[in-house]
Design a protein around this motif. Structure first.
Motif, short mmCIF file in Angstrom:
data_model
loop_
_atom_site.label_atom_id
_atom_site.label_comp_id
_atom_site.label_asym_id
_atom_site.label_seq_id
_atom_site.Cartn_x
_atom_site.Cartn_y
_atom_site.Cartn_z
N ASP A 86 0.82 -1.22 0.00
CA ASP A 86 0.00 0.00 0.00
C ASP A 86 0.85 1.26 0.00
O ASP A 86 0.42 2.30 -0.48
CB ASP A 86 -0.91 0.03 1.25
CG ASP A 86 -1.83 -1.18 1.29
OD1 ASP A 86 -2.26 -1.62 0.21
OD2 ASP A 86 -2.09 -1.69 2.40
N TYR A 87 2.06 1.16 0.59
CA TYR A 87 2.95 2.33 0.72
C TYR A 87 4.33 1.96 0.19
O TYR A 87 5.25 1.67 0.97
CB TYR A 87 3.02 2.79 2.18
CG TYR A 87 1.67 3.24 2.70
CD1 TYR A 87 1.18 4.50 2.38
CD2 TYR A 87 0.87 2.40 3.47
CE1 TYR A 87 -0.07 4.92 2.83
CE2 TYR A 87 -0.38 2.80 3.92
CZ TYR A 87 -0.84 4.06 3.59
OH TYR A 87 -2.07 4.47 4.03
N PRO A 88 4.51 1.97 -1.16
CA PRO A 88 5.76 1.48 -1.77
C PRO A 88 7.02 2.23 -1.33
O PRO A 88 8.11 1.69 -1.45
CB PRO A 88 5.53 1.65 -3.28
CG PRO A 88 4.12 2.07 -3.47
CD PRO A 88 3.50 2.35 -2.14
N LEU A 89 6.85 3.43 -0.77
CA LEU A 89 8.00 4.18 -0.25
C LEU A 89 8.84 3.31 0.69
O LEU A 89 10.07 3.43 0.73
CB LEU A 89 7.49 5.42 0.50
CG LEU A 89 8.56 6.25 1.20
CD1 LEU A 89 9.25 7.17 0.21
CD2 LEU A 89 7.96 7.07 2.34
N LEU A 90 8.18 2.44 1.45
CA LEU A 90 8.89 1.62 2.44
C LEU A 90 9.88 0.67 1.80
O LEU A 90 10.82 0.19 2.45
CB LEU A 90 7.89 0.84 3.32
CG LEU A 90 6.99 1.69 4.23
CD1 LEU A 90 6.02 0.80 4.99
CD2 LEU A 90 7.83 2.51 5.22
N ASN A 91 9.69 0.37 0.51
CA ASN A 91 10.64 -0.51 -0.20
C ASN A 91 11.98 0.19 -0.45
O ASN A 91 12.95 -0.47 -0.80
CB ASN A 91 10.07 -0.92 -1.57
CG ASN A 91 9.00 -1.98 -1.43
OD1 ASN A 91 9.11 -2.85 -0.57
ND2 ASN A 91 7.97 -1.90 -2.26
N GLU A 92 12.00 1.50 -0.29
CA GLU A 92 13.21 2.25 -0.67
C GLU A 92 14.27 2.30 0.41
O GLU A 92 15.33 2.85 0.20
CB GLU A 92 12.81 3.69 -1.06
CG GLU A 92 11.92 3.73 -2.28
CD GLU A 92 11.52 5.16 -2.64
OE1 GLU A 92 12.21 6.11 -2.21
OE2 GLU A 92 10.50 5.30 -3.34
#
Ligand code: PMV
Length: 345
Positions: A86-92
């Protein structure tokens, strides 16, 4: 976005359910609604240092009380990867996560509600600070906590929180908890919870296994109905300041939870002989003195004794005089309704 190391830290407490969540389906969706009190002293402190990662997978280095725990690290990687859908930022990012509990290991206190809510509050903060969540919305943090451990979703709020769809609680939802503090009578605002540690041994059947046994349980449908009925009456007691009604429902819920375990297939028992002895003494003392107090149980043998602030002296004396001898190494943890998660960094 910079690639310098950034840090967040949160403290979050455990909660004690009054109407119990027991049984789930799909992605941690509860079989029935529940209500709990978020505590204060039984808490987890978790900090996250994070910086921009080179790889595409979430990478977590996890330390519990200073010791590296790779198996938990992998669990948390999967948890963050789920939220990153839901929050792809966390993959970074890659993460160094350090966690510690305020309560001793050997108390049999469930740490999943405090630890998963503390972790979720950190992730929520990261998303807020980087603009991925535009405005304050604790239901998002609650929903994330739920994915880690169902009961954790109630710990993101102070005091009283309801999780699960109920026609009597406006805004209630299966995916996150809502706080209901504005409805609660002064009588219950500063409720104490003294946790009597009867036996600290690891549970023979985990909550995950227990929830699963509710899927085919013979009492499933009547339990769902009963939990809705109990929530309704309990809300009336909480709104009206009625300790008598509160006690009736809270104790019924505690014993129903264990009755459901005993009548599961396969059946199992988590109560200890001293649990029953302590319950008997609590009821005897209440009958003799009319002291406002109610016991409840988690999925284990330890007793949570709930009472109003104005009875704290009398109940603590009663515990020391009559109950502490039935506790393992005379262990009692005094806790009370808390203020909800606290941002440390
Ligand atoms: O959150 P879980 O999966 O550990 O389940 C806990 C369930 C009970 O603590 C027994 C009841 C509740 O509502 O917290």
């Amino acid at each position: 976005m910079t690639d310098t190391i950034q840090k967040v830290a949160w403290k979050s407490a455990s909660n004690i359910a009054l109407v119990k969540y027991w049984g789930k389906h799909s992605e941690q969706i509860p079989m029935n609604p529940s209500i709990s009190i978020t505590l204060e002293n039984a808490n987890t402190q978790t900090s996250i240092q994070y910086n921009k990662s080179n790889g595409s997978d979430v990478k977590v280095d996890f330390l519990f009380e200073g010791n590296r725990k790779p198996e938990f690290g992998q669990k948390i990687e999967r948890f963050i990867a789920r939220i990153a859908k839901d929050y792809p930022l966390l993959n970074e990012f890659s993460y160094i996560i350090e966690s510690s509990n305020s309560f001793p290991h050997s108390t049999g206190i469930a740490s999943s509600a405090s630890s998963m809510s503390a972790l979720a509050m950190n992730l929520y903060s990261i998303l807020r600070e980087h603009g991925a969540i535009a405005s304050e919305d604790l239901s998002i943090a609650s929903s994330m906590s739920r994915l880690g451990s169902g009961s954790a979703c109630r710990s993101v709020y102070p005091g009283f929180a309801v999780w699960g769809n109920s026609e009597i609680v406006d805004g209630s939802h299966d995916e996150y908890a809502v706080e209901v503090n504005e409805k609660i009578h002064e009588e219950f605002k500063n409720t104490h919870d003294s946790i009597l540690i009867v036996d600290s041994a690891k549970k023979s059947v985990s909550s995950t296994e227990g929830h699963a046994l509710m899927a085919g349980h013979s009492f499933r449908e009547s339990r769902i109905k009963q939990s809705h009925d109990n929530l309704k009456v309990l809300m009336q007691a909480l709104e009206g300041g009625d300790w008598h009604k509160f006690t009736e429902i809270v104790e019924l819920e505690a014993l129903t939870l264990h009755a459901l375990m005993m009548s599961s297939v396969p059946s199992y028992i988590l109560l200890h002989p001293n649990t029953l002895k302590v319950i008997e003494l609590i009821r005897e003392f209440r009958n003799a003195t009319s002291t406002a107090m109610a016991f409840t149980l988690d999925a284990g043998p330890n007793i949570h004794l709930l009472y109003p602030d104005y009875n704290a002296g009398a109940v603590k004396s009663f515990i020391n005089d009559a109950l502490i001898q039935y506790c393992e190494e005379r262990k009692v943890l005094h806790d009370k309704a808390g203020q909800g998660p606290e941002k440390l960094i």
